[in-house]
Design an enzyme around this catalytic site. Sequence first.
Site, short mmCIF file in Angstrom:
data_model
loop_
_atom_site.label_atom_id
_atom_site.label_comp_id
_atom_site.label_asym_id
_atom_site.label_seq_id
_atom_site.Cartn_x
_atom_site.Cartn_y
_atom_site.Cartn_z
CG ASN A 150 42.97 -41.34 36.82
OD1 ASN A 150 43.78 -40.68 37.46
ND2 ASN A 150 43.32 -42.34 36.03
CG HIS A 186 46.20 -44.14 40.51
ND1 HIS A 186 45.87 -42.81 40.52
CD2 HIS A 186 46.02 -44.56 39.23
CE1 HIS A 186 45.51 -42.44 39.30
NE2 HIS A 186 45.59 -43.49 38.50
CB CYS A 200 48.36 -42.31 37.69
SG CYS A 200 47.33 -41.75 36.34
N1 ACO Z 1 30.30 -45.40 27.36
C1 ACO Z 1 29.75 -46.48 26.78
N2 ACO Z 1 30.48 -47.46 26.21
C2 ACO Z 1 31.82 -47.34 26.25
C3 ACO Z 1 32.46 -46.23 26.83
C4 ACO Z 1 31.64 -45.22 27.40
N3 ACO Z 1 32.14 -44.14 27.99
N4 ACO Z 1 33.79 -46.39 26.73
C5 ACO Z 1 33.99 -47.55 26.10
N5 ACO Z 1 32.80 -48.13 25.78
C6 ACO Z 1 32.54 -49.38 25.10
C7 ACO Z 1 33.71 -49.88 24.31
O1 ACO Z 1 33.77 -49.23 23.06
C8 ACO Z 1 33.41 -51.36 24.19
O2 ACO Z 1 32.54 -51.57 23.15
P1 ACO Z 1 32.70 -52.88 22.19
O3 ACO Z 1 32.51 -54.04 23.11
O4 ACO Z 1 31.63 -52.67 21.20
O5 ACO Z 1 34.09 -52.77 21.65
C9 ACO Z 1 32.67 -51.67 25.49
O6 ACO Z 1 32.27 -50.41 26.04
C10 ACO Z 1 33.52 -52.37 26.53
O7 ACO Z 1 34.81 -51.80 26.49
P2 ACO Z 1 35.94 -52.22 27.49
O8 ACO Z 1 37.17 -51.40 27.21
O9 ACO Z 1 36.07 -53.70 27.55
O10 ACO Z 1 35.27 -51.73 28.86
P3 ACO Z 1 35.82 -51.91 30.27
O11 ACO Z 1 34.88 -52.61 31.13
O12 ACO Z 1 37.25 -52.40 30.24
O13 ACO Z 1 35.89 -50.39 30.79
C11 ACO Z 1 37.49 -48.64 31.01
C12 ACO Z 1 36.60 -49.41 30.06
C13 ACO Z 1 36.63 -47.98 32.06
C14 ACO Z 1 38.28 -47.58 30.24
C15 ACO Z 1 38.47 -49.64 31.71
O14 ACO Z 1 39.08 -50.44 30.73
C16 ACO Z 1 39.54 -48.96 32.52
O15 ACO Z 1 39.26 -48.36 33.55
N6 ACO Z 1 40.80 -49.10 32.10
C17 ACO Z 1 41.92 -48.49 32.83
C18 ACO Z 1 42.02 -47.05 32.45
C19 ACO Z 1 42.95 -46.30 33.36
O16 ACO Z 1 43.12 -46.63 34.51
N7 ACO Z 1 43.57 -45.25 32.81
C20 ACO Z 1 44.35 -44.36 33.57
C21 ACO Z 1 45.70 -44.84 33.80
S1 ACO Z 1 46.58 -43.91 34.93
C22 ACO Z 1 47.41 -42.60 34.19
O17 ACO Z 1 48.62 -42.59 34.20
C23 ACO Z 1 46.69 -41.49 33.59
#
Ligand code: ACO
Length: 349
Positions: A287, A257, A121
């Site tokens: 994204n 981003h 990204c």
């Molecule tokens: N639907 C429902 N529940 C979900 C989902 C979903 N789609 N995805 C994860 N959960 C659950 C998890 O399993 C977790 O359950 P648990 O508590 O029983 O373990 C719970 O939701 C909370 O998980 P978290 O990971 O703490 O949730 P968070 O609020 O952090 O959101 C997310 C997750 C959206 C992925 C966030 O962490 C994020 O945006 N991270 C950055 C990702 C990113 O930017 N990636 C791209 C990088 S750039 C590149 O180079 C491609």
Amino acid sequence: MSDPSAPTRPPLGIVALGTYVPERVVPNSEFEARMDTTADWIESRTGIRERRYAGPDEYTSDLGVRAVRDLLSRDPDALKDVDAVICATVSPDALMPSTAALIALQVGLVGAAAFDLSTACSGFVYGLSVAQGLILSGSARRVLVVGAEALSKVVDPEDRNTAILFGDGAGAAVVGPVPAGYGFQDFVLGADGNGGGSLYLRCVAPRLPGGVEMTQAVGMNGREVFKFAVRVLGDSGTQVLAKSGLTGADVDWVVPHQANVRIIEAAMERFGLPMSKATVNVDRYGNTSSATVPLVLREAVDDGRIQDGQQLLLIAFGGGLSWVAGTMKWWGGAPSLQPRPAAEVGAWA
Ligand code: ACO
């Protein structure tokens, strides 16, 4: 602060801009039907409401070519003097030939240098900095930088951790000379392979040197990437502002981003700026990795928010893990950098 004794560089910046997103809109509700998630969960945790998916026979080079054609539709001479093509992508059509060479072939740039850049990204903004270097070293007069991704083809459609986040799209910019007082000021680039296991896409090796076994589709530790992103966006943005002798108060627009609106909110808080100064479209495109920055930039230029002479701060992070931040004074003088009539905003030929 920039070194006052440093030799002055010729001003370089973006002189043309085009984008493309595929037609198919994928709303959050599509995921509810096939995995354990809800549309509300996705929107509240990420800010994403929908994203675009490329067609079954539409790949990254196709999206990149459409973005270049968008730019040419408004500025037919934009590729004149382009001696190099960089394609930032983590979903290339192939490892060889490069997607940059495939794009160059289709937009009439055979003979120009062409290579892909892999910092996920961060790729488009990294590419702007590399383009600047190619021009300053005398290797190119102008450089076409494309950020293009068909991420829907490299995510596991059943993995709720990743499938909900990513979309497809492309942006293209020509980097070249701009009038004095405009263009790129400074860049800060970095990477830390310690975080490689937090965001990966397998190619030849089954595992990373540290031992992390990789899956065929995008693998991600969302929590780790989130924490990393908040830290590096704030750190690198602050560093590049200091390098340019600026503070947050000097910035008209932060162009971040688009991964998660909560990450953007945290970065804006770190700069002491309101969210109204950030360009945001993650709600509509999700994204799109290296395509997010040109997509959101074009949108804000088209609707007249970003204007000639304004101070921009570009910030991005991605796989590697990598980061980049850049300062630039926006030059709005070229045909494809003018605001578009409202009816044409968001339309692709
Ligand atoms: N639907 C429902 N529940 C979900 C989902 C979903 N789609 N995805 C994860 N959960 C659950 C998890 O399993 C977790 O359950 P648990 O508590 O029983 O373990 C719970 O939701 C909370 O998980 P978290 O990971 O703490 O949730 P968070 O609020 O952090 O959101 C997310 C997750 C959206 C992925 C966030 O962490 C994020 O945006 N991270 C950055 C990702 C990113 O930017 N990636 C791209 C990088 S750039 C590149 O180079 C491609």
